[in-house]
Design a protein around this motif. Sequence first.
Motif, PDB file in Angstrom:
ATOM      1  N   SER A 255     -14.779   7.075   2.982  1.00  0.00           N
ATOM      2  CA  SER A 255     -13.519   7.606   2.458  1.00  0.00           C
ATOM      3  C   SER A 255     -13.244   7.093   1.051  1.00  0.00           C
ATOM      4  CB  SER A 255     -12.347   7.251   3.384  1.00  0.00           C
ATOM      5  OG  SER A 255     -11.172   7.934   3.006  1.00  0.00           O
ATOM      6  N   GLY A 256     -14.312   6.913   0.269  1.00  0.00           N
ATOM      7  CA  GLY A 256     -14.176   6.469  -1.111  1.00  0.00           C
ATOM      8  C   GLY A 256     -13.872   4.996  -1.274  1.00  0.00           C
ATOM      9  N   LEU A 257     -13.946   4.220  -0.189  1.00  0.00           N
ATOM     10  CA  LEU A 257     -13.632   2.795  -0.247  1.00  0.00           C
ATOM     11  C   LEU A 257     -14.824   1.980   0.236  1.00  0.00           C
ATOM     12  CD1 LEU A 257     -10.018   2.926   1.257  1.00  0.00           C
ATOM     13  CD2 LEU A 257     -10.630   2.583  -1.156  1.00  0.00           C
ATOM     14  N   PRO A 258     -14.948   0.720  -0.206  1.00  0.00           N
ATOM     15  CA  PRO A 258     -16.059  -0.120   0.269  1.00  0.00           C
ATOM     16  C   PRO A 258     -16.008  -0.271   1.791  1.00  0.00           C
ATOM     17  CG  PRO A 258     -14.978  -1.126  -1.617  1.00  0.00           C
ATOM     18  CD  PRO A 258     -14.114   0.023  -1.204  1.00  0.00           C
ATOM     19  N   SER A 259     -17.176  -0.249   2.389  1.00  0.00           N
ATOM     20  CA  SER A 259     -17.270  -0.420   3.843  1.00  0.00           C
ATOM     21  C   SER A 259     -18.546  -1.186   4.162  1.00  0.00           C
ATOM     22  CB  SER A 259     -17.270   0.941   4.551  1.00  0.00           C
ATOM     23  OG  SER A 259     -18.409   1.706   4.179  1.00  0.00           O
ATOM     24  N   VAL A 260     -18.667  -1.601   5.410  1.00  0.00           N
ATOM     25  CA  VAL A 260     -19.867  -2.276   5.893  1.00  0.00           C
ATOM     26  C   VAL A 260     -20.351  -1.556   7.143  1.00  0.00           C
ATOM     27  CG1 VAL A 260     -20.752  -4.367   6.985  1.00  0.00           C
ATOM     28  CG2 VAL A 260     -19.402  -4.534   4.918  1.00  0.00           C
ATOM     29  N   ARG A 261     -21.641  -1.298   7.186  1.00  0.00           N
ATOM     30  CA  ARG A 261     -22.265  -0.628   8.328  1.00  0.00           C
ATOM     31  C   ARG A 261     -23.125  -1.637   9.079  1.00  0.00           C
ATOM     32  NH1 ARG A 261     -24.706   4.694   9.476  1.00  0.00           N
ATOM     33  NH2 ARG A 261     -26.699   4.401  10.551  1.00  0.00           N
ATOM     34  N   ARG A 262     -22.890  -1.738  10.374  1.00  0.00           N
ATOM     35  CA  ARG A 262     -23.668  -2.618  11.227  1.00  0.00           C
ATOM     36  C   ARG A 262     -24.339  -1.784  12.307  1.00  0.00           C
ATOM     37  NH1 ARG A 262     -20.055  -5.335  14.215  1.00  0.00           N
ATOM     38  NH2 ARG A 262     -21.535  -6.930  14.842  1.00  0.00           N
ATOM     39  N   VAL A 263     -25.593  -2.121  12.632  1.00  0.00           N
ATOM     40  CA  VAL A 263     -26.314  -1.521  13.750  1.00  0.00           C
ATOM     41  C   VAL A 263     -26.746  -2.663  14.652  1.00  0.00           C
ATOM     42  CG1 VAL A 263     -28.291  -0.147  14.484  1.00  0.00           C
ATOM     43  CG2 VAL A 263     -27.076   0.444  12.370  1.00  0.00           C
TER      44      VAL A 263
END
Length: 320
Positions: A255-263
Amino acid sequence: MHRIGYFSTPRLVFGGLGVFLVCLTFACGPAAAPAATPVAPDPFAVVRATSQAGYQTGTAHLDRGEFLAACVDLDKAKVADPDNRPEIQQALEQALLHCLTPVVEPTPAQRGAVVATLAMVVPTVPAQGAPATPTPAGAALKPTAVSAAPPGATPVPGATAQTGAAQTLVAWRDPQGRFSLSAPTEWVTLPQPQSLFGTGVVQFSDPSGRAELNVAVDNVSKAVSPELYAASMEIAMQQQVPGYAGEQFVPGSTSGLPSVRRVFTFTQRDAAGHDLQARSVQVTVLKGSTPFIISGSAPAEQFQQYQPTFDQMVQTFRFS
């Protein structure tokens, strides 16, 4: 006249001596102690002590290579710091660099870390310490069968629930107006599901019951960054979730903001009481300082099949 003067002289002498003695008494007596100036209490004493304690434990974790625990403690130190100390910021930045490295096997110190800001609810797995029997590699998984939509579930009208190729998605909007998200047209929605972190807002389930994606919001925690909040989740899941193993921890944008993806993978118990290995993708993004957590999971052997759908859904997430 002479006699009057004779008797009056001693009175004057003794009278003068009395005055002298009184003056001498007061002059030689102890001087009054000056009033002590009240010392104003330090209004930042508690937060300063909290910050220092977090800095000390955080740098100790950092020195031992326990980077996730260091991120959590140094984050607390930074939030509580009333003096904006540069050494805290530098240590936090150093820990964050390592927090983006996948952590597969947690250390004993990380397992023992306390994450008091997170309210953990784990309804689908055994309690901590209960024996878990992972599904052997290559064995057939037995996902929960769904003969009907769960109570309160609403079908999303439309197309197929097959995965792989791009699907037709239908938008769903949060009743509180915080965000919107699109889901495959035949997936069903369940409001206010249980969630590992924060409060569940909505859950989307594949009609077969093999896959689900939910969105939760943590209105209690005030996060500084998605990396730090995700580090807290990483440690909490190492403590609470049987069979947990992290695979990926990478920054991105949602959504245009920094994020973190975890698997990650974990042991999950189905409705029949059988343990199976599940795999999940989890994206953390902040709106202000409020974390939003988007989590999609499926049986480990079917995860690759559902991952494109999870990715499509996450890409449609928008803050209102």
